[in-house]
Motif scaffolding. Structure first.
Motif, PDB file in Angstrom:
ATOM      1  N   MET A   1       5.120  -4.165 -17.117  1.00  0.00           N
ATOM      2  CA  MET A   1       4.832  -5.168 -16.185  1.00  0.00           C
ATOM      3  C   MET A   1       3.617  -4.964 -15.606  1.00  0.00           C
ATOM      4  SD  MET A   1       7.187  -6.613 -13.283  1.00  0.00           S
ATOM      5  CE  MET A   1       8.285  -7.759 -14.180  1.00  0.00           C
ATOM      6  N   ARG A   2       2.803  -6.297 -15.331  1.00  0.00           N
ATOM      7  CA  ARG A   2       1.509  -6.112 -14.475  1.00  0.00           C
ATOM      8  C   ARG A   2       1.929  -6.589 -13.357  1.00  0.00           C
ATOM      9  NH1 ARG A   2      -3.760  -5.765 -15.834  1.00  0.00           N
ATOM     10  NH2 ARG A   2      -5.054  -6.787 -14.157  1.00  0.00           N
ATOM     11  N   ILE A   3       1.533  -5.414 -12.452  1.00  0.00           N
ATOM     12  CA  ILE A   3       1.843  -5.789 -10.958  1.00  0.00           C
ATOM     13  C   ILE A   3       0.633  -6.076 -10.153  1.00  0.00           C
ATOM     14  CG2 ILE A   3       2.803  -4.894  -8.836  1.00  0.00           C
ATOM     15  CD1 ILE A   3       4.927  -5.509 -10.806  1.00  0.00           C
ATOM     16  N   LEU A   4       0.304  -7.052  -9.321  1.00  0.00           N
ATOM     17  CA  LEU A   4      -0.579  -7.233  -8.322  1.00  0.00           C
ATOM     18  C   LEU A   4      -0.092  -6.618  -7.090  1.00  0.00           C
ATOM     19  CD1 LEU A   4      -3.356  -8.284  -7.664  1.00  0.00           C
ATOM     20  CD2 LEU A   4      -2.499 -10.606  -7.159  1.00  0.00           C
ATOM     21  N   LEU A   5      -0.496  -5.431  -6.453  1.00  0.00           N
ATOM     22  CA  LEU A   5      -0.202  -5.089  -5.398  1.00  0.00           C
ATOM     23  C   LEU A   5      -1.060  -5.221  -4.262  1.00  0.00           C
ATOM     24  CD1 LEU A   5       1.648  -2.774  -4.085  1.00  0.00           C
ATOM     25  CD2 LEU A   5       0.196  -0.960  -4.793  1.00  0.00           C
ATOM     26  N   VAL A   6      -0.698  -6.014  -3.266  1.00  0.00           N
ATOM     27  CA  VAL A   6      -1.619  -6.366  -2.523  1.00  0.00           C
ATOM     28  C   VAL A   6      -1.199  -5.735  -0.974  1.00  0.00           C
ATOM     29  CG1 VAL A   6      -2.357  -8.596  -0.862  1.00  0.00           C
ATOM     30  CG2 VAL A   6      -1.467  -8.919  -3.212  1.00  0.00           C
ATOM     31  N   LEU A   7      -2.591  -4.921  -0.542  1.00  0.00           N
ATOM     32  CA  LEU A   7      -2.494  -4.523   0.631  1.00  0.00           C
ATOM     33  C   LEU A   7      -3.182  -5.123   1.828  1.00  0.00           C
ATOM     34  CD1 LEU A   7      -1.815  -1.847   2.412  1.00  0.00           C
ATOM     35  CD2 LEU A   7      -3.832  -0.595   1.410  1.00  0.00           C
ATOM     36  N   ALA A   8      -2.342  -5.226   3.194  1.00  0.00           N
ATOM     37  CA  ALA A   8      -3.052  -5.974   4.153  1.00  0.00           C
ATOM     38  C   ALA A   8      -2.903  -5.304   5.548  1.00  0.00           C
ATOM     39  CB  ALA A   8      -2.307  -7.403   4.279  1.00  0.00           C
ATOM     40  N   HIS A   9      -3.751  -4.190   5.622  1.00  0.00           N
ATOM     41  CA  HIS A   9      -3.742  -3.204   6.721  1.00  0.00           C
ATOM     42  C   HIS A   9      -5.315  -2.903   6.986  1.00  0.00           C
ATOM     43  CE1 HIS A   9      -2.925  -0.586  10.078  1.00  0.00           C
ATOM     44  NE2 HIS A   9      -2.031  -0.804   9.984  1.00  0.00           N
ATOM     45  N   PRO A  10      -5.786  -2.835   8.148  1.00  0.00           N
ATOM     46  CA  PRO A  10      -7.329  -2.459   8.103  1.00  0.00           C
ATOM     47  C   PRO A  10      -7.571  -0.996   8.273  1.00  0.00           C
ATOM     48  CG  PRO A  10      -6.557  -3.069  10.344  1.00  0.00           C
ATOM     49  CD  PRO A  10      -5.332  -3.456   9.254  1.00  0.00           C
ATOM     50  N   LEU A  11      -6.843  -0.209   8.405  1.00  0.00           N
ATOM     51  CA  LEU A  11      -6.884   1.269   8.601  1.00  0.00           C
ATOM     52  C   LEU A  11      -6.502   1.990   7.137  1.00  0.00           C
ATOM     53  CD1 LEU A  11      -5.462   1.938  12.021  1.00  0.00           C
ATOM     54  CD2 LEU A  11      -7.716   1.307  11.611  1.00  0.00           C
ATOM     55  N   ARG A  12      -7.496   2.710   6.742  1.00  0.00           N
ATOM     56  CA  ARG A  12      -7.262   3.580   5.478  1.00  0.00           C
ATOM     57  C   ARG A  12      -6.214   4.441   5.502  1.00  0.00           C
ATOM     58  NH1 ARG A  12     -13.465   4.304   3.829  1.00  0.00           N
ATOM     59  NH2 ARG A  12     -14.033   2.152   3.530  1.00  0.00           N
ATOM     60  N   ASP A  13      -6.050   5.047   6.817  1.00  0.00           N
ATOM     61  CA  ASP A  13      -5.035   6.155   6.913  1.00  0.00           C
ATOM     62  C   ASP A  13      -3.750   5.584   7.669  1.00  0.00           C
ATOM     63  OD1 ASP A  13      -5.846   5.587   9.732  1.00  0.00           O
ATOM     64  OD2 ASP A  13      -6.088   7.762  10.105  1.00  0.00           O
ATOM     65  N   SER A  14      -3.352   4.392   7.433  1.00  0.00           N
ATOM     66  CA  SER A  14      -2.235   3.649   8.069  1.00  0.00           C
ATOM     67  C   SER A  14      -0.949   3.897   7.173  1.00  0.00           C
ATOM     68  CB  SER A  14      -2.306   2.262   8.159  1.00  0.00           C
ATOM     69  OG  SER A  14      -2.543   1.726   6.613  1.00  0.00           O
ATOM     70  N   PHE A  15       0.153   3.669   7.696  1.00  0.00           N
ATOM     71  CA  PHE A  15       1.393   4.028   7.102  1.00  0.00           C
ATOM     72  C   PHE A  15       1.659   2.876   5.932  1.00  0.00           C
ATOM     73  CE2 PHE A  15       6.136   3.566   6.358  1.00  0.00           C
ATOM     74  CZ  PHE A  15       6.216   4.763   5.951  1.00  0.00           C
ATOM     75  N   ALA A  16       0.862   1.551   6.280  1.00  0.00           N
ATOM     76  CA  ALA A  16       0.949   0.765   4.878  1.00  0.00           C
ATOM     77  C   ALA A  16       0.031   1.173   3.771  1.00  0.00           C
ATOM     78  CB  ALA A  16       0.398  -0.522   5.510  1.00  0.00           C
ATOM     79  N   ALA A  17      -0.866   1.833   4.157  1.00  0.00           N
ATOM     80  CA  ALA A  17      -1.660   2.537   2.912  1.00  0.00           C
ATOM     81  C   ALA A  17      -0.799   3.682   2.415  1.00  0.00           C
ATOM     82  CB  ALA A  17      -2.959   2.847   3.642  1.00  0.00           C
ATOM     83  N   SER A  18      -0.023   4.315   2.996  1.00  0.00           N
ATOM     84  CA  SER A  18       0.564   5.190   2.352  1.00  0.00           C
ATOM     85  C   SER A  18       1.935   4.538   1.653  1.00  0.00           C
ATOM     86  CB  SER A  18       1.610   6.126   3.410  1.00  0.00           C
ATOM     87  OG  SER A  18       0.401   6.761   4.184  1.00  0.00           O
ATOM     88  N   VAL A  19       2.365   3.623   2.123  1.00  0.00           N
ATOM     89  CA  VAL A  19       3.375   2.714   1.223  1.00  0.00           C
ATOM     90  C   VAL A  19       2.623   2.410  -0.009  1.00  0.00           C
ATOM     91  CG1 VAL A  19       4.881   0.709   1.310  1.00  0.00           C
ATOM     92  CG2 VAL A  19       4.767   2.415   3.307  1.00  0.00           C
ATOM     93  N   ALA A  20       1.616   1.594   0.202  1.00  0.00           N
ATOM     94  CA  ALA A  20       0.841   1.136  -1.091  1.00  0.00           C
ATOM     95  C   ALA A  20       0.554   2.088  -1.877  1.00  0.00           C
ATOM     96  CB  ALA A  20      -0.288   0.221  -0.507  1.00  0.00           C
ATOM     97  N   ALA A  21       0.218   3.181  -1.733  1.00  0.00           N
ATOM     98  CA  ALA A  21      -0.200   4.424  -2.408  1.00  0.00           C
ATOM     99  C   ALA A  21       1.176   4.948  -3.094  1.00  0.00           C
ATOM    100  CB  ALA A  21      -0.676   5.761  -1.687  1.00  0.00           C
ATOM    101  N   GLU A  22       2.091   5.055  -2.533  1.00  0.00           N
ATOM    102  CA  GLU A  22       3.374   5.342  -3.098  1.00  0.00           C
ATOM    103  C   GLU A  22       3.853   4.426  -4.166  1.00  0.00           C
ATOM    104  OE1 GLU A  22       6.530   7.879  -3.963  1.00  0.00           O
ATOM    105  OE2 GLU A  22       5.098   8.313  -2.362  1.00  0.00           O
ATOM    106  N   ALA A  23       3.800   3.117  -3.963  1.00  0.00           N
ATOM    107  CA  ALA A  23       4.149   2.125  -4.590  1.00  0.00           C
ATOM    108  C   ALA A  23       3.117   2.294  -6.002  1.00  0.00           C
ATOM    109  CB  ALA A  23       3.965   0.659  -4.173  1.00  0.00           C
ATOM    110  N   GLN A  24       1.993   2.328  -5.678  1.00  0.00           N
ATOM    111  CA  GLN A  24       1.055   2.310  -6.934  1.00  0.00           C
ATOM    112  C   GLN A  24       1.260   3.710  -7.825  1.00  0.00           C
ATOM    113  OE1 GLN A  24      -3.028   2.882  -5.811  1.00  0.00           O
ATOM    114  NE2 GLN A  24      -3.836   1.839  -7.809  1.00  0.00           N
TER     115      GLN A  24
END
Length: 196
Positions: A1-24
């Protein structure tokens, strides 16, 4: 499956960025193709311009200002959104992504009889939201009525696609979350995504 993974957080070291990295990482390990769209890193302008709004009912609608993002959305089989909830809503950059990319001729078409819209994102079979809130679960659900989930599921998902897999995984009370709770949430995200 081709997934478009959209991250919307301004800080590179945010928890959201960690979640996106784990998802990717999880999706790639499982053989999916992942297109990471970091709205801040790509300097996405969330403001709907006068010309975009003025031409909203033009047929065809002019998507030239966001043509690259439209192509990426149309190429995807699934959409996974990673974002914090601020004031019980989307970050402005993500709201702007919906306003400027989920437009007539892309996400839906206007019913010629008026009133209804006809879903057009038939390529999207999966829409997941991986999110955090600063508020506790009971406040989000009982007091506020879980507005972000309602907007995503009843609004964007149902109006833009049909019969898609919708899921939302949230870490509540984020501001007081311990490292242990954050690690547990990342594991929850990993396990859920590994089932796709």
């Amino acid at each position: 499956m081709r997934i478009l993974l959209v991250l919307a957080h301004p800080l590179r070291d945010s928890f959201a960025a960690s979640v996106a990295a784990e998802a990717q990482a999880t999706l790639a390990t499982d053989g999916h193709t992942v297109d990471l769209l970091d709205l801040y890193e790509e300097d996405f302008d969330p403001r709907l311009s006068r010309s975009e709004r003025g031409g909203y009912f033009d047929d065809p609608y002019d998507t030239s200002a966001v043509a690259g993002l439209v192509e990426r959305l149309k190429a995807a089989d699934g959409l996974i959104l990673v974002f914090p909830q601020w004031w019980f809503n989307f970050p402005a950059v993500l709201k702007g992504f919906f306003d400027r990319v989920f437009v007539p001729g892309v996400a839906f078409t206007h019913d010629p009889a008026g009133g209804r819209i006809v879903p057009q994102l038939t390529n999207i079979k999966l829409l997941w939201a991986l999110t955090t809130t600063g508020s506790p679960w009971w406040l989000v659900h009982f007091y506020m009525g879980n507005p972000v989930r309602r907007l995503l599921k009843r609004g964007i998902a149902n109006f833009c696609s049909k019969r898609l897999d919708f899921r939302m995984l949230s870490l509540h009370d984020m501001d007081r979350a311990t490292d242990e709770r954050r690690r547990a949430h990342l594991e929850r995200v990993r396990k859920a995504l590994s089932e796709i």
